[in-house]
Design an enzyme around this catalytic site. Structure first.
Site, PDB file in Angstrom:
ATOM      1  N   SER A   1       0.840  -1.198   0.000  1.00 29.52           N
ATOM      2  CA  SER A   1       0.000   0.000   0.000  1.00 29.52           C
ATOM      3  C   SER A   1       0.872   1.244   0.000  1.00 29.52           C
ATOM      4  CB  SER A   1      -0.917   0.012   1.235  1.00 29.52           C
ATOM      5  OG  SER A   1      -0.161   0.291   2.399  1.00 29.52           O
TER       6      SER A   1
ATOM      7  N   SER B   1       0.836   3.723   2.215  1.00 28.98           N
ATOM      8  CA  SER B   1       0.782   4.416   3.506  1.00 28.98           C
ATOM      9  C   SER B   1       2.140   4.953   3.951  1.00 28.98           C
ATOM     10  CB  SER B   1       0.230   3.486   4.586  1.00 28.98           C
ATOM     11  OG  SER B   1       1.137   2.431   4.856  1.00 28.98           O
TER      12      SER B   1
ATOM     13  N   LYS C   1       5.132   0.785   9.511  1.00 28.10           N
ATOM     14  CA  LYS C   1       4.911   2.191   9.861  1.00 28.10           C
ATOM     15  C   LYS C   1       6.178   2.738  10.508  1.00 28.10           C
ATOM     16  CE  LYS C   1       0.546   1.590   8.760  1.00 28.10           C
ATOM     17  NZ  LYS C   1      -0.005   2.139   7.493  1.00 28.10           N
TER      18      LYS C   1
ATOM     19  N   SER D   1      -3.058   6.810   5.720  1.00 30.35           N
ATOM     20  CA  SER D   1      -2.400   5.730   6.452  1.00 30.35           C
ATOM     21  C   SER D   1      -3.282   5.253   7.592  1.00 30.35           C
ATOM     22  CB  SER D   1      -1.053   6.216   7.004  1.00 30.35           C
ATOM     23  OG  SER D   1      -0.475   5.237   7.841  1.00 30.35           O
TER      24      SER D   1
END
Length: 267
Positions: A87, A89, A144, A228
């Site tokens: 993704s 994010s 993250k 995100s």
């Protein structure tokens, strides 16, 4: 599908077959060869000898694959594991299609499958790009940036991140970059470490009043701040869910030919 579990099972099965052959089945083949040679009163050679000593196909496969699978298990579980970014994010730090390498020992050695930490070697640091298992769905891996350590007070309001009451410094680098025309490209600094982030001025984004990170937990945010799914929505990452620290991009593949031009360290 849990690849770690499949790998552990494959190592166990091939290892047990190989061990059983070394301890029992090979002795049986040698005994049959000795009996035939005693009856013939001469040693066998050539195809006749090879036929009596030939390993069954499960043993042959196990002997060939066991050492390879064992090395893969050790490297993947305790040293380095590859992941693909699914993704956006973490844009602009990581793009969709990036293949990354994750240091599995930076935060301690963990057993495969159970993920139990058996050796403590270090802890996540503010600014690390961390891979972890999603708290409410452990079979899903997330990536993250760590912004809040145990005991930190974290707040996110008006697109500004605050740590322990202080605004995290950031500087505008470009408005509407070619790779993201609707975003602002900024450099954010967590201590001495700088990294790039996106902010969308048209998107109000989530607001998080000050929270205190519990012991044994971490607060994480994606660099693509308005796109995100991170701790601002679902809370803290438990220490037990940590997989490792992402440290390099080694390949990019978006469906065409793989590209190695974007090989780089992750900031």
């Amino acid at each position: 599908m849990d690849f770690s579990l499949l790998l552990v099972v494959a190592v166990a099965v091939t290892g047990l077959i190989w061990l059983a052959d070394r301890l029992w089945w090979r002795r049986g083949r040698l005994a049959r060869l000795s009996a035939v040679e005693a009856e013939a009163q001469e040693p066998l050679a050539g195809e006749a000898r090879e036929r009596l000593l030939k390993e069954p196909w499960p043993v042959d496969y196990a002997r060939s694959f066991f050492p390879v699978l064992l090395v893969v298990l050790v490297v993947r579980s305790f040293l380095v594991e590859p992941f693909q970014i699914p993704s956006g994010s973490m844009r602009p730090t990581l793009e969709v299609g990036d293949f990354i390498l994750v240091n599995k020992y930076a935060y301690g050695l963990r057993l495969p499958v159970t993920h139990t930490r058996i050796v403590e070697l270090g802890e996540p640091q503010r600014g690390d790009v961390m891979v972890f298992r999603f708290p409410s769905e452990p079979s899903v891996n997330f990536i993250k940036r760590v912004v809040g350590l145990p005991g930190d007070r974290v707040r996110y309001e008006g697109k500004q991140l605050y740590i322990n009451g202080e605004a995290v410094p950031k500087a505008l680098l470009e408005e509407g970059p070619a790779t993201a025309p609707r975003e602002l490209l900024l450099e954010e600094r967590l201590g001495e470490r700088g990294h790039l982030i996106y902010n969308n001025p048209q998107d109000p984004g989530p607001q998080v009043r000050e929270v205190v990170v519990p012991e044994g937990h971490y607060f994480t945010i994606g660099d693509n701040r308005d796109h995100s799914n991170d701790s601002r929505y679902w809370g803290f990452v438990p220490e037990a869910n940590i997989v490792g620290r992402a440290f390099a991009v080694w390949m990019h593949w978006d469906g065409g030919l793989p590209s190695f031009t974007s090989v780089r360290r992750i900031q």
